[in-house]
Write an enzyme that holds these catalytic residues in place. Structure first.
Site, PDB file in Angstrom:
ATOM      1  N   GLU A 195     -72.971  26.794  53.752  1.00 17.65           N
ATOM      2  CA  GLU A 195     -72.641  25.389  53.550  1.00 17.65           C
ATOM      3  C   GLU A 195     -71.170  25.286  53.119  1.00 17.65           C
ATOM      4  O   GLU A 195     -70.770  26.027  52.235  1.00 17.65           O
ATOM      5  CB  GLU A 195     -73.528  24.746  52.478  1.00 17.65           C
ATOM      6  CG  GLU A 195     -73.302  23.250  52.412  1.00 17.65           C
ATOM      7  CD  GLU A 195     -74.274  22.532  51.451  1.00 17.65           C
ATOM      8  OE1 GLU A 195     -75.090  23.196  50.804  1.00 17.65           O
ATOM      9  OE2 GLU A 195     -74.178  21.310  51.379  1.00 17.65           O
ATOM     10  N   GLY A 239     -71.732  27.398  42.332  1.00 14.84           N
ATOM     11  CA  GLY A 239     -72.815  27.783  41.434  1.00 14.84           C
ATOM     12  C   GLY A 239     -73.932  28.531  42.141  1.00 14.84           C
ATOM     13  O   GLY A 239     -74.292  29.641  41.770  1.00 14.84           O
ATOM     14  N   ALA A 240     -74.488  27.912  43.180  1.00 16.89           N
ATOM     15  CA  ALA A 240     -75.636  28.504  43.848  1.00 16.89           C
ATOM     16  C   ALA A 240     -75.860  27.774  45.158  1.00 16.89           C
ATOM     17  O   ALA A 240     -75.253  26.725  45.395  1.00 16.89           O
ATOM     18  CB  ALA A 240     -76.886  28.380  42.977  1.00 16.89           C
ATOM     19  N   GLU A 288     -78.883  26.664  48.174  1.00 14.51           N
ATOM     20  CA  GLU A 288     -80.314  26.460  48.390  1.00 14.51           C
ATOM     21  C   GLU A 288     -80.827  26.951  49.737  1.00 14.51           C
ATOM     22  O   GLU A 288     -81.787  26.382  50.269  1.00 14.51           O
ATOM     23  CB  GLU A 288     -80.614  24.965  48.250  1.00 14.51           C
ATOM     24  CG  GLU A 288     -80.065  24.069  49.391  1.00 14.51           C
ATOM     25  CD  GLU A 288     -78.705  23.420  49.126  1.00 14.51           C
ATOM     26  OE1 GLU A 288     -77.949  23.936  48.297  1.00 14.51           O
ATOM     27  OE2 GLU A 288     -78.412  22.396  49.769  1.00 14.51           O
ATOM     28  N   ASN A 289     -80.258  27.989  50.344  1.00 20.35           N
ATOM     29  CA  ASN A 289     -80.735  28.478  51.638  1.00 20.35           C
ATOM     30  C   ASN A 289     -82.258  28.587  51.644  1.00 20.35           C
ATOM     31  O   ASN A 289     -82.851  29.076  50.700  1.00 20.35           O
ATOM     32  CB  ASN A 289     -80.166  29.872  51.913  1.00 20.35           C
ATOM     33  CG  ASN A 289     -78.709  29.956  51.573  1.00 20.35           C
ATOM     34  OD1 ASN A 289     -77.906  29.217  52.118  1.00 20.35           O
ATOM     35  ND2 ASN A 289     -78.360  30.812  50.619  1.00 20.35           N
ATOM     36  N   HIS A 316     -82.435  22.878  40.273  1.00 24.34           N
ATOM     37  CA  HIS A 316     -81.702  22.126  41.303  1.00 24.34           C
ATOM     38  C   HIS A 316     -81.910  22.765  42.678  1.00 24.34           C
ATOM     39  O   HIS A 316     -82.288  22.089  43.636  1.00 24.34           O
ATOM     40  CB  HIS A 316     -80.219  22.086  40.938  1.00 24.34           C
ATOM     41  CG  HIS A 316     -79.363  21.340  41.914  1.00 24.34           C
ATOM     42  ND1 HIS A 316     -79.054  20.010  41.761  1.00 24.34           N
ATOM     43  CD2 HIS A 316     -78.768  21.725  43.061  1.00 24.34           C
ATOM     44  CE1 HIS A 316     -78.301  19.617  42.779  1.00 24.34           C
ATOM     45  NE2 HIS A 316     -78.105  20.646  43.583  1.00 24.34           N
ATOM     46  N   GLU A 317     -81.694  24.055  42.767  1.00 22.60           N
ATOM     47  CA  GLU A 317     -81.826  24.716  44.075  1.00 22.60           C
ATOM     48  C   GLU A 317     -83.276  24.681  44.542  1.00 22.60           C
ATOM     49  O   GLU A 317     -83.556  24.501  45.719  1.00 22.60           O
ATOM     50  CB  GLU A 317     -81.299  26.157  44.036  1.00 22.60           C
ATOM     51  CG  GLU A 317     -79.871  26.328  43.524  1.00 22.60           C
ATOM     52  CD  GLU A 317     -78.836  25.396  44.130  1.00 22.60           C
ATOM     53  OE1 GLU A 317     -79.010  24.984  45.290  1.00 22.60           O
ATOM     54  OE2 GLU A 317     -77.859  25.061  43.437  1.00 22.60           O
ATOM     55  N   HIS A 366     -84.089  21.346  45.975  1.00 24.39           N
ATOM     56  CA  HIS A 366     -83.514  21.175  47.309  1.00 24.39           C
ATOM     57  C   HIS A 366     -84.499  21.577  48.411  1.00 24.39           C
ATOM     58  O   HIS A 366     -84.358  21.127  49.549  1.00 24.39           O
ATOM     59  CB  HIS A 366     -82.264  22.046  47.464  1.00 24.39           C
ATOM     60  CG  HIS A 366     -80.974  21.339  47.170  1.00 24.39           C
ATOM     61  ND1 HIS A 366     -80.683  20.083  47.637  1.00 24.39           N
ATOM     62  CD2 HIS A 366     -79.867  21.749  46.487  1.00 24.39           C
ATOM     63  CE1 HIS A 366     -79.452  19.752  47.233  1.00 24.39           C
ATOM     64  NE2 HIS A 366     -78.942  20.735  46.535  1.00 24.39           N
TER      65      HIS A 366
HETATM   66  N1  B3K Z   1     -75.404  22.842  48.273  1.00 25.85           N
HETATM   67  C1  B3K Z   1     -74.629  23.785  47.519  1.00 25.85           C
HETATM   68  C2  B3K Z   1     -73.173  23.479  47.501  1.00 25.85           C
HETATM   69  C3  B3K Z   1     -72.417  24.004  48.667  1.00 25.85           C
HETATM   70  C4  B3K Z   1     -70.919  23.860  48.458  1.00 25.85           C
HETATM   71  C5  B3K Z   1     -70.177  24.179  49.680  1.00 25.85           C
HETATM   72  N2  B3K Z   1     -68.750  24.123  49.490  1.00 25.85           N
HETATM   73  C6  B3K Z   1     -75.127  23.923  46.129  1.00 25.85           C
HETATM   74  C7  B3K Z   1     -75.917  22.794  45.603  1.00 25.85           C
HETATM   75  O1  B3K Z   1     -75.476  21.681  45.504  1.00 25.85           O
HETATM   76  O2  B3K Z   1     -77.044  23.014  45.282  1.00 25.85           O
HETATM   77 ZN    ZN Z   2     -77.254  20.665  45.410  1.00 20.33          ZN
END
Ligand code: B3K
Ligand code: ZN
Length: 872
Positions: free
Chosen positions: A126, A266-267, A269-270, A302-303, A306
């Site tokens: 991402e 931070g992290a 969410e794949n 949070h992840e 997602h």
């Molecule tokens: N979705 C990712 C953030 C990706 C940032 C890319 N530059 C983490 C999050 O919001 O959970």
């Molecule tokens: Zn997020």
């Protein structure tokens, strides 16, 4: 992406993808000379797109070895390869396309795509990292089913992981092995992940409400297994909570978290294979503070959240980012409220919003939560999209109620599961499920800036009537908002008044520029308690007298607004003091503020976490927003002056409270224990505003005796920031001891760097410069850059040094980092956002530094956008 001329991307230009992709099969062969990626995609024409369009694939830093269409190897003239796109024209309606590329993950310093870290290879896709792995229509509305086979040396990379479920694995010649993973869910390419590394793993299981068994795993670098328990526990709590609160069960057989030390954010969410910065996984009481433990809870949740809001239903395009991010932040906030003191959690969110999002909304990077244009999408993972986005979702919940919100969310999933959708789709589900008209609410989605709210109350004693007139001032004369204003009326006795039917709080719906609300049977002139629990993200310009604020601070039944009254009071006094200081007059602090703070500190039944928040002054960055032209030295002196005044007046109470809380009880990591530590350390910090050497010794004793990082680090920070020379000397000793003890724990050394970079001592820049050569620092590691360089950039007093040295230092680092890691460089560039709020001398220095950056050859789109906008 490197580009000389910025090419803005507009929301209005969105068109559906010309081709849909049903399946993607990838073969990834990791070798010392590079990684070979063979991708086979089955494509068909998208009936929703204009007919006859070519297929345009995205790619970046790919060495293209072969393009094969329906089994036929194409010659170079059969396709068009230019820079970052591969175009195929005259395609049939259905076909299979195979591409073979070589990539160089060892040279990937951007940490986007497939890259090397200490123990192997990791991905970050991402927003647009997938195109750095293979040719693809790299956009979130192309959702496909993936099967991935990884090959690599078995001894060096014993773990081969990808999204979904393991299918087969086995040995290969030359000490190599392979593993195939299949993801049963359709997903956009930004959720793709793979890992080939040497890791240790903590395994567990979770059984969902409907009986599905999910295998859980947390992978970390060897030697860190004893720092994973908290993250695993957090994951299980989040899974249970999402079932209970939103009826959302985990849909996976395997949920894996992999921690990596080199990570831009931070992290991530794949789907089924989250990749985390080690900072949000690793914890043990001796190495992690209470704040770290809470952040891990928060980020893991949070992840995990997602998985539904982001993965099951994703974004149609990147302009819709807040669709998943605002909503998921809202969800992780709700988790926090359900588990901790909800007021304190809310206070911390609002503090964060004011410190980061309000300045963003008032600065050159201001954008609506759903932007209309961007140059580099990675610059839009902002406090506005995330935190203001969450406030917008929260207002929806306030307007339709908690049950109504749940109904709306259920309808959203019912309609859109498996789709890539827009913010309108989300709001339509909320509207339809509740019969609520959100049309006037949509301003929140398309207007940038923070609205102001003015309130005027009028009491008619004879008629016992109170009339409240609310007036909203949209930013730069824009459209009005529909905003929920939660209101209470506090009587002279401190009690809430009856607003009808026994209700003491009412949510007023303000949608016009000016609206009056009438309350009958009001026996005496009340003090209005506005925006209870921070019901809308606005700037309230109510003209409260200090006496009214003291009244609210003491009595408001809404604890958030008690805190808020204190913040307002401190803000008034500090701004007044700045005026005095700049006129060369010593500020005068009123006794009443000391009395109010004393009442807070000694309230017998109050939660110590709340007391801590109520005694913590607004940050310099937050206060600066309320000033016309910022004088950073005067601001710093005024804020410290108030801290010292409170310490002088409350010395005995602070010491008594400190002693009572420093009781030698066994360490535990629950909310009440954390709250007690927070207040204890708050008292210790206030006491060290005084010159008395005993308080430095008290801090040093706490530092020496601490059995946990919270107490140890808090004492270190107090000593490093102490003004009394004796305490400062103890600080130097403590820094050396800390370094010696923790030199092998990278995350702890980040704290050591950042406590020095955020210090208020005059020699901070010299020290930071020296630390850039220290073995604990590594310019290739984002965490180190954030800990040392960005922490200095956030040091309000010293970044904005009058001689411009802070600006030049950060600008030089931006230029140095940009060629290697533009995302990190661009984040650093955001330190300059508010340069125009300072006096002409400061501005001249900042402008020169910014111009210097712009003259760099080959500047990334990331930095160019931020610096270009700052200079406009
Ligand atoms: N979705 C990712 C953030 C990706 C940032 C890319 N530059 C983490 C999050 O919001 O959970
Ligand atoms: Zn997020």
């Amino acid at each position: 992406m490197r580009t000389e001329t910025p090419t803005p991307i507009y929301l209005k230009d969105y068109t559906p993808p010309p081709f849909l992709v049903d399946t993607v099969t990838m073969d990834v062969d990791i070798r010392p000379e590079g990684t070979l990626v063979t991708t086979t995609q089955t494509c068909r024409r998208n009936p929703a797109a204009a007919p006859g369009l070519p297929l345009v694939l995205d790619g970046e830093d790919l060495e293209t070895l072969a393009v094969v269409l329906d089994g036929r190897l194409l010659a170079q003239q059969d396709y068009q390869l230019d820079g970052e796109s591969l175009t195929l024209s005259g395609l049939p309606d259905q076909f299979t396309l195979e591409t073979r590329v070589r990539i160089q993950p060892d040279q990937n310093t951007q940490l986007s795509g497939f890259y090397r870290s200490k123990n192997g290879y990791f991905t970050q896709c991402e927003a647009q990292g997938f195109r750095r792995i293979t040719w693809f229509q790299d956009r979130p509305d192309v959702m496909a089913r993936y099967t991935v086979t990884l090959h690599g040396d078995k001894a060096t990379y014993p773990e081969l992981l990808a999204n979904g479920n393991p299918v087969t694995r086995g040995e290969e010649d030359g000490g190599r092995h392979f593993a195939t993973w299949e993801d049963p869910f359709k997903k956009p390419s930004y959720l793709f992940a793979m890992v080939a590394a040497h890791l240790e793993v903590l395994r567990d299981r979770y059984t969902t409400a409907s009986g599905r068994e999910v295998q859980l795993a947390v992978f970390v670098e060897p030697g860190k297994l004893d720092q994973c328990d908290h993250a695993m526990a957090a994951l299980k709590k989040a899974m249970a909570w999402d079932e209970e609160r939103f009826g959302l069960e985990c849909d996976l057989d395997h949920y894996m978290i992999v921690a990596v030390g080199d990570f831009n954010m931070g992290a991530m969410e794949n789907k089924g294979l989250n990749i985390f910065n080690t900072k949000y996984v690793l914890a043990r009481p001796d190495v992690a503070t209470d704040g770290d433990f809470e952040n891990i809870d928060r980020v893991v949740t949070h992840e995990y959240c997602h998985n539904w809001t982001g993965d099951r239903v994703t974004c149609r395009d990147w302009f819709q980012l807040t669709l998943k991010e605002g909503l998921t932040v809202f969800r992780d906030q709700e988790f926090g409220f359900d588990r901790h003191n909800p007021t304190v959690a809310r206070i911390r969110e609002v503090r964060g919003l004011r410190a980061a999002q309000y300045p963003e909304d008032a600065g050159p990077m201001a954008h609506p939560i759903r932007p209309r244009v961007y140059e580099e999408i990675n610059n839009f993972y902002t406090a506005t999209v995330y935190e203001k986005g969450a406030e917008v979702i929260r207002m929806i919940q306030t307007l339709v109620g908690r049950d109504g919100f749940r109904k709306g969310l259920d309808l959203y999933f019912q309609r859109h599961d498996g789709q890539a959708v827009t913010c309108e789709d989300f709001v339509a589900a909320m509207a339809d499920a509740n019969g609520y008209d959100f049309a006037p609410f949509m301003t929140w989605y398309h207007q940038a800036g923070t609205p102001r709210l003015q309130a005027r109350g009028q009491y008619d004693g004879a008629a016992q009537r109170y009339t409240l007139t609310l007036r909203q001032l949209p930013p730069e004369g824009g459209q009005p908002y529909l905003m929920p204003v939660a209101l209470g009326l506090v009587g002279p006795d401190g009690q809430d008044m009856d607003l009808g039917g026994g209700a003491t709080t009412r949510v007023l719906e303000l949608s016009a520029l000016e609206q009056s609300f009438v309350f009958e049977a009001i026996p005496a002139a009340p003090v209005p308690s506005l925006l209870r629990n921070f019901s809308a993200p606005v700037i309230l310009e109510a003209e409260y007298s200090d006496a009214q604020l003291t009244h609210l601070l003491a009595h408001d039944s809404d604890p958030f607004n008690r805190w808020e009254a204190g913040q307002r009071l401190y803000g008034h006094l500090i701004l007044d003091a700045i005026r005095h200081i700049t006129q060369g007059v010593a500020p005068q602090w009123p006794e009443s503020v000391a009395a109010a703070a004393r009442a807070v500190l000694t309230a017998p039944d109050a939660d110590p976490a709340f007391i801590t928040e109520a005694l913590t002054l607004p940050t310099e960055a937050t206060l600066a927003e309320a000033m016309g032209q910022v004088q950073p030295e005067a601001l710093h002196a005024a804020r410290n002056g108030l801290r010292r005044f409170l310490a002088e007046n409350l010395e005995s109470e602070l010491l008594a409270r400190y002693r009572a809380l420093h009781d030698g009880k066994a360490y535990t990591i629950d909310s009440p224990a954390m709250a007690r530590r927070a207040l204890k350390n708050c008292c210790l910090a206030y006491l060290n505003e005084l010159d008395d050497p005993r308080y430095g010794e008290l801090a040093k004793a706490q530092f020496d005796g601490a059995d946990n990082m919270t107490d140890q680090f808090a004492a270190l920070a107090v000593l490093v920031n102490a003004l009394a020379p004796a305490a400062r000397a103890l600080g130097e000793t403590a820094l050396a001891q800390f370094r010696e003890r923790w030199k092998d724990e990278a995350l702890v050394m980040d704290k050591w760097l950042s406590v020095q970079a955020t210090s208020r001592q005059p020699d901070v820049l010299e020290r930071v410069r020296a630390l850039t050569a220290h073995p604990a620092f590594d310019a290739a590691n984002p965490n180190k850059i954030y800990a040392l360089i960005r922490s200095f950039g956030a040091n309000h007093r010293h970044f904005h040094a009058a001689d411009g040295s802070g600006y030049r230092f950060i600008a030089a680092w931006i230029c140095r980092l940009d060629p290697k890691n533009p995302q990190v460089a661009s984040r650093l560039a955001r330190c300059f956002d508010r340069w125009k709020k300072f006096d002409p001398a400061h501005q001249a220095h900042a402008q020169a530094a910014l111009r210097d950056i712009l003259t760099q050859a080959g500047l990334s789109a990331d930095v160019r956008e931020v610096v270009g906008k700052a200079l406009q």
